[in-house]
Design a protein around this motif. Structure first.
Motif, short mmCIF file in Angstrom:
data_model
loop_
_atom_site.label_atom_id
_atom_site.label_comp_id
_atom_site.label_asym_id
_atom_site.label_seq_id
_atom_site.Cartn_x
_atom_site.Cartn_y
_atom_site.Cartn_z
N LEU A 1 22.26 -71.71 15.54
CA LEU A 1 22.55 -72.67 16.60
C LEU A 1 22.46 -74.12 16.14
O LEU A 1 23.01 -75.01 16.81
CB LEU A 1 21.60 -72.43 17.79
CG LEU A 1 21.75 -71.05 18.45
CD1 LEU A 1 20.79 -70.92 19.62
CD2 LEU A 1 23.19 -70.81 18.91
N SER A 2 21.81 -74.37 15.01
CA SER A 2 21.81 -75.73 14.45
C SER A 2 23.10 -76.06 13.72
O SER A 2 23.34 -77.20 13.36
CB SER A 2 20.63 -75.89 13.49
OG SER A 2 20.84 -75.08 12.33
N SER B 1 28.76 -70.72 11.30
CA SER B 1 27.91 -70.17 12.36
C SER B 1 28.37 -70.68 13.72
O SER B 1 27.65 -71.41 14.40
CB SER B 1 26.45 -70.53 12.11
OG SER B 1 26.30 -71.94 12.01
N TYR B 2 29.59 -70.27 14.11
CA TYR B 2 30.18 -70.79 15.35
C TYR B 2 30.60 -69.69 16.31
O TYR B 2 31.28 -69.98 17.29
CB TYR B 2 31.38 -71.69 15.00
CG TYR B 2 30.93 -72.93 14.27
CD1 TYR B 2 30.55 -74.07 14.97
CD2 TYR B 2 30.81 -72.94 12.89
CE1 TYR B 2 30.08 -75.18 14.31
CE2 TYR B 2 30.35 -74.05 12.22
CZ TYR B 2 29.99 -75.17 12.94
OH TYR B 2 29.51 -76.29 12.29
N LEU C 1 36.46 -75.73 25.31
CA LEU C 1 36.73 -75.11 24.01
C LEU C 1 37.90 -74.14 24.11
O LEU C 1 38.72 -74.06 23.18
CB LEU C 1 35.49 -74.38 23.49
CG LEU C 1 35.65 -73.74 22.11
CD1 LEU C 1 36.08 -74.77 21.06
CD2 LEU C 1 34.37 -73.05 21.66
N HIS C 2 38.02 -73.42 25.21
CA HIS C 2 39.18 -72.54 25.39
C HIS C 2 40.47 -73.34 25.31
O HIS C 2 41.41 -72.95 24.60
CB HIS C 2 39.09 -71.83 26.74
CG HIS C 2 40.35 -71.09 27.08
ND1 HIS C 2 40.67 -69.88 26.54
CD2 HIS C 2 41.41 -71.43 27.89
CE1 HIS C 2 41.85 -69.48 26.99
NE2 HIS C 2 42.31 -70.41 27.82
N ASP C 3 40.55 -74.45 26.01
CA ASP C 3 41.77 -75.26 26.01
C ASP C 3 42.06 -75.83 24.63
O ASP C 3 43.22 -75.85 24.17
CB ASP C 3 41.65 -76.38 27.03
CG ASP C 3 41.61 -75.88 28.47
OD1 ASP C 3 42.03 -74.72 28.71
OD2 ASP C 3 41.15 -76.63 29.35
N ARG C 4 41.03 -76.28 23.94
CA ARG C 4 41.24 -76.83 22.60
C ARG C 4 41.67 -75.75 21.62
O ARG C 4 42.50 -75.99 20.73
CB ARG C 4 39.94 -77.51 22.12
CG ARG C 4 39.63 -78.79 22.87
CD ARG C 4 38.36 -79.46 22.35
NE ARG C 4 38.14 -80.74 22.99
CZ ARG C 4 37.10 -81.53 22.75
NH1 ARG C 4 36.17 -81.16 21.87
NH2 ARG C 4 36.97 -82.69 23.38
N THR C 5 41.12 -74.55 21.78
CA THR C 5 41.51 -73.45 20.91
C THR C 5 42.97 -73.09 21.10
O THR C 5 43.70 -72.86 20.12
CB THR C 5 40.61 -72.23 21.19
OG1 THR C 5 39.26 -72.55 20.88
CG2 THR C 5 41.05 -71.03 20.37
N ALA C 6 43.43 -73.04 22.33
CA ALA C 6 44.83 -72.73 22.61
C ALA C 6 45.74 -73.78 21.98
O ALA C 6 46.81 -73.44 21.42
CB ALA C 6 45.06 -72.66 24.11
N SER D 1 34.61 -76.63 18.22
CA SER D 1 33.35 -76.07 18.68
C SER D 1 32.25 -77.13 18.70
O SER D 1 31.51 -77.25 19.68
CB SER D 1 32.95 -74.90 17.77
OG SER D 1 31.68 -74.40 18.11
N ILE D 2 32.17 -77.91 17.64
CA ILE D 2 31.16 -78.97 17.58
C ILE D 2 31.38 -79.97 18.71
O ILE D 2 30.45 -80.38 19.41
CB ILE D 2 31.21 -79.67 16.21
CG1 ILE D 2 30.77 -78.71 15.10
CG2 ILE D 2 30.33 -80.92 16.21
CD1 ILE D 2 31.01 -79.23 13.70
N GLY D 3 32.64 -80.34 18.92
CA GLY D 3 32.95 -81.31 19.96
C GLY D 3 32.70 -80.82 21.37
O GLY D 3 32.35 -81.60 22.26
#
Length: 299
Positions: A34-35, A41-42, A58-63, A83-85
């Motif tokens: 989690l760090s 590790s995402y 994150l779903h929208d950014r992944t698409a 993921s970080i964002g």
């Protein structure tokens, strides 16, 4: 059209995680990455802090990333940055199958838990697949893929046990990497993974009276075998053939956990073998979990 989890379903899954793991201590946080100190590790998310809005972001950014036509390395970096964002990983908690199983099987009154233990959750970018993971996409591979039903008991599917799907190695493999094989230099060793599994078992043993483990595949068996007393160092299939259906005792933090190692369902030919199928059936019944959810029929 893709099926996404509704807000109410997300809240149910997050509440289930929080009930099973009332806190995420240092050992669990380290194991699940989690760090984000390890390179990939995402998969995981801190479910005590996650919100529906973060998961939707994150779903929208992944698409959007999936539509860019990036190379595996470029796409992996873009997904990691997304993921970080967003502040969450590519599941609501541990991994997508865990999310789905908790949605289908968790309720506060149940007092027994069955862990399905795989090896890893594939590369973050799979060359043969354009669509990436999303924490909101309801991809129920366990329930709707016949080969996996041979390797899971009916009790998982009818909800008479809470099902917790885990991977011994909790991170993604690097983008474009192969989808199977033992761990290499991925930033965490099998010994560290076993320490993490200990932390999981210690946590769930507070909540559940009965905890069982069914592991999938030779790599997981080889790693866990060192914690099983009085078993010779046999390969998985040889062990299963020699002691069909035998329930082992996996030693974890002073506890002995019922343990059944079986072949990985991604290699379904193993389940066409009468001796291994007998091992699986007898083992599930001995654990009180019924038969496999589906028979192994040749294609």
């Amino acid at each position: 059209m893709e099926e996404l989890y509704e807000r109410s379903e997300v809240e149910h899954v997050l509440a289930a995680y929080r009930s099973i793991f009332p806190s995420i201590g240092g050992s669990l946080s380290k194991y699940w990455g989690l760090s984000r100190k390890r390179a990939w590790s995402y998969v995981t998310t801190d479910f005590h802090r996650a919100t529906y809005e973060q998961l939707k972001l994150l779903h929208d950014r992944t698409a959007a990333i999936d539509a860019m036509g990036l190379s595996p390395v470029e796409k992996g970096a873009a997904l990691r940055d997304a993921s970080i964002g967003s502040g969450v990983g590519f599941s609501m908690g541990v991994c997508p199958w865990t999310d789905n199983l908790l949605l289908k099987t968790y309720s506060p009154e149940k007092d027994n838990l069955t862990i399905l233990l795989g090896h890893d959750w594939y590369p973050i970018v799979v060359k043969s697949r354009n669509r990436s993971d999303s924490p909101l996409r309801n991809d129920d591979g366990l329930h709707y893929t016949p080969k996996y039903k041979v390797a899971a008991p009916q009790a998982i599917f009818d909800g008479s046990t809470v099902g917790l799907f885990l991977n011994l190695y909790p991170d993604y493999r690097p983008p474009g990497d192969g989808k199977c094989g033992a761990l290499r230099n991925y930033g965490i060793s099998y010994e560290e993974c076993l320490d993490g599994l200990d932390a999981v078992i210690e946590a769930v043993s507070v909540r559940f009276q009965t905890v069982r483990i069914i592991s999938w595949g030779a790599n997981v068996w080889t790693a866990l075998r060192a914690r099983v007393r009085n078993v010779p160092p046999l390969a998985l299939m040889a062990h299963a053939k020699g002691t069909p259906g035998e329930i082992l005792a996996f030693e974890s933090s002073g506890k002995e956990i019922q343990y059944l190692p079986i072949a990985h369902p991604s290699h379904p030919g193993n389940f066409y073998r009468a001796d291994h199928l007998s091992h699986v059936r007898r083992g599930f019944e001995a654990m009180g979990l019924g038969l496999p959810a589906r028979s192994a029929n040749r294609p």
